[in-house]
Design an enzyme around this catalytic site. Structure first.
Site, PDB file in Angstrom:
ATOM      1  CD  GLU A   1      -7.578  23.351  -0.417  1.00  0.00           C
ATOM      2  OE1 GLU A   1      -6.376  23.651  -0.322  1.00  0.00           O
ATOM      3  OE2 GLU A   1      -8.133  23.118  -1.508  1.00  0.00           O
TER       4      GLU A   1
ATOM      5  CG  LEU B   1      -7.033  15.335   5.366  1.00  0.00           C
ATOM      6  CD1 LEU B   1      -5.958  14.426   5.952  1.00  0.00           C
ATOM      7  CD2 LEU B   1      -6.507  16.743   5.170  1.00  0.00           C
TER       8      LEU B   1
END
Length: 385
Positions: free
Chosen positions: A369, A126
């Site tokens: 995260e 990502l």
């Protein structure tokens, strides 16, 4: 009445992971950390224990448990070492979970058995060098070559966990696959197996912490994979990413609680054995209060992730509670590692000590995260602000 006590089965799992962490991880992890080597033997043992398959159904090679079982395992591992814990967390919540949540029957049959067994690992591509929290700014592109029915991928990813080990099987890559009518990017997720021509893994980063985990920058130069490697519906990549990170924040909260509790464990033991002015330093109120505050933070952070996990498993909206749990637990880990280093004095500043590693490992928990600032944005927006 709310009951946060573990069931007999959950307690048995927690105890077995605790024993593994103390007897197998603790004696060897300092050496891996110092030399920045990946602990393949520990990962193999964790695979045999079924830890990589905890939240997956037995039909996919899993243990038939749930996400809370994974969190219990992460907490106990992180009480001893976070490199091993993040390897498990990323392998499950970022690696295998996207395929389980969004994959076709064929994709699940091909990849999940090797991922849930721990035989292989997967990464989640990502983050990019130019985009972190702003995931919509992704520059990696994937174009469908209709003549060959293949995706052609070009771009790069940064800070990707479990992406360059000898047992990494694949990386799921977030890429722009087109443009929407409103001019925004159409984002999709595509499975790229390791060893695909044009897929290059850079040397591992020199990191402040998590020194025994695997983290790399990845590049994609005209990487071609079959069209059927699209994961889920085209254009739904951003929504998939949000779902995966909401769940992952609970797991990171559990890992953070483990680190925070590990700081308490080490400080209590050291305060009993270290003497100053003729008595154990644990007899002094200044030290007692430091450790009491550490226990306070670890306990309340644990309640937070227990609550978020229970809401998730009940099928309720858990986004805000996952953000609360992650924010509070990562703060607790950072604060406790600082306090533990203070209790240990000069010894706590040595990498050979557990608290020295805890101190270095804690900071990334406020970043990975979803940064602490992102968690505050999620919470405030969910409150209607």
């Amino acid at each position: 009445m709310v009951d946060f006590r573990l069931s007999e089965e959950q307690e048995a799992l927690r105890a077995s992971v605790q024993e593994f962490a103390r007897e197998q991880v603790a004696p060897v992890i300092a050496e891996h950390y110092e030399h920045k080597t990946f602990p393949y033997e520990l990962i193999r043992q964790m695979g045999k224990m079924g830890l990589f398959g905890l939240p997956f159904p037995e039909e996919h090679g899993g243990m038939g448990g749930d996400y809370f079982a994974l969190c219990l395992a992460l907490e106990e591992l992180a009480r001893v070492d976070s490199s091993v814990a993040i390897t498990l967390e990323a392998a499950v919540s970022l690696g295998a979970m996207p395929i389980f949540r969004f994959g076709t029957a064929e994709q699940k049959a091909r990849w999940l058995p090797q991922l849930t067994s721990g035989e292989n690992l997967a990464g989640f591509g990502l983050t990019e060098p130019g985009s972190g929290s702003d995931a919509a700014a992704i520059a990696t592109r994937a174009v469908l070559d209709e003549k060959t029915n293949e995706w052609v991928i070009n771009g790069s990813k940064a800070f990707i966990t479990n992406s360059g080990t000898d047992i990494t099987a694949l990386v799921t890559v977030m890429a722009a696959t087109g443009t929407r009518p409103d001019g925004s990017k159409e984002l999709s997720t595509i499975i790229v197996p390791s060893g695909t021509p044009g897929f290059t893994v850079a040397p591992g980063y020199s990191k402040v912490g998590w020194c025994a985990s695997d983290t790399h920058e990845l590049s994609f130069d005209d990487v071609r994979v079959p069209a059927e490697n699209l994961l889920g519906q085209r254009g739904r990549g951003f929504a998939q990413f949000l779902r995966i990170l909401d769940e992952g924040r609970i797991a990171i909260a559990a890992l953070s609680v483990g680190l925070a509790q590990g700081c308490v464990d080490e400080s209590v033991a050291y305060a009993k054995q270290r003497h100053a002015f003729g008595q154990p330093i644990g007899n002094y109120q200044a030290v007692q209060f430091l450790i009491a505050d550490m226990e306070l933070r670890a306990h309340t952070a644990r309640v937070g992730y227990y609550d978020a996990a229970s809401r998730m498993l009940a099928g309720e909206d858990f986004k805000r509670y996952a953000a609360v749990a992650k924010l509070h637990a990562s703060n607790a880990a950072m604060d406790n590692s600082r306090y533990a280093t203070q209790v240990h004095g000069g010894y706590g500043f040595m990498n050979e000590s557990a608290v020295g590693r805890f101190y270095r490992d804690a900071k990334i928990l406020e970043v990975g995260e979803g940064t602490s600032e992102v968690q505050r944005m999620i919470i405030s927006r969910d409150l209607g602000l």
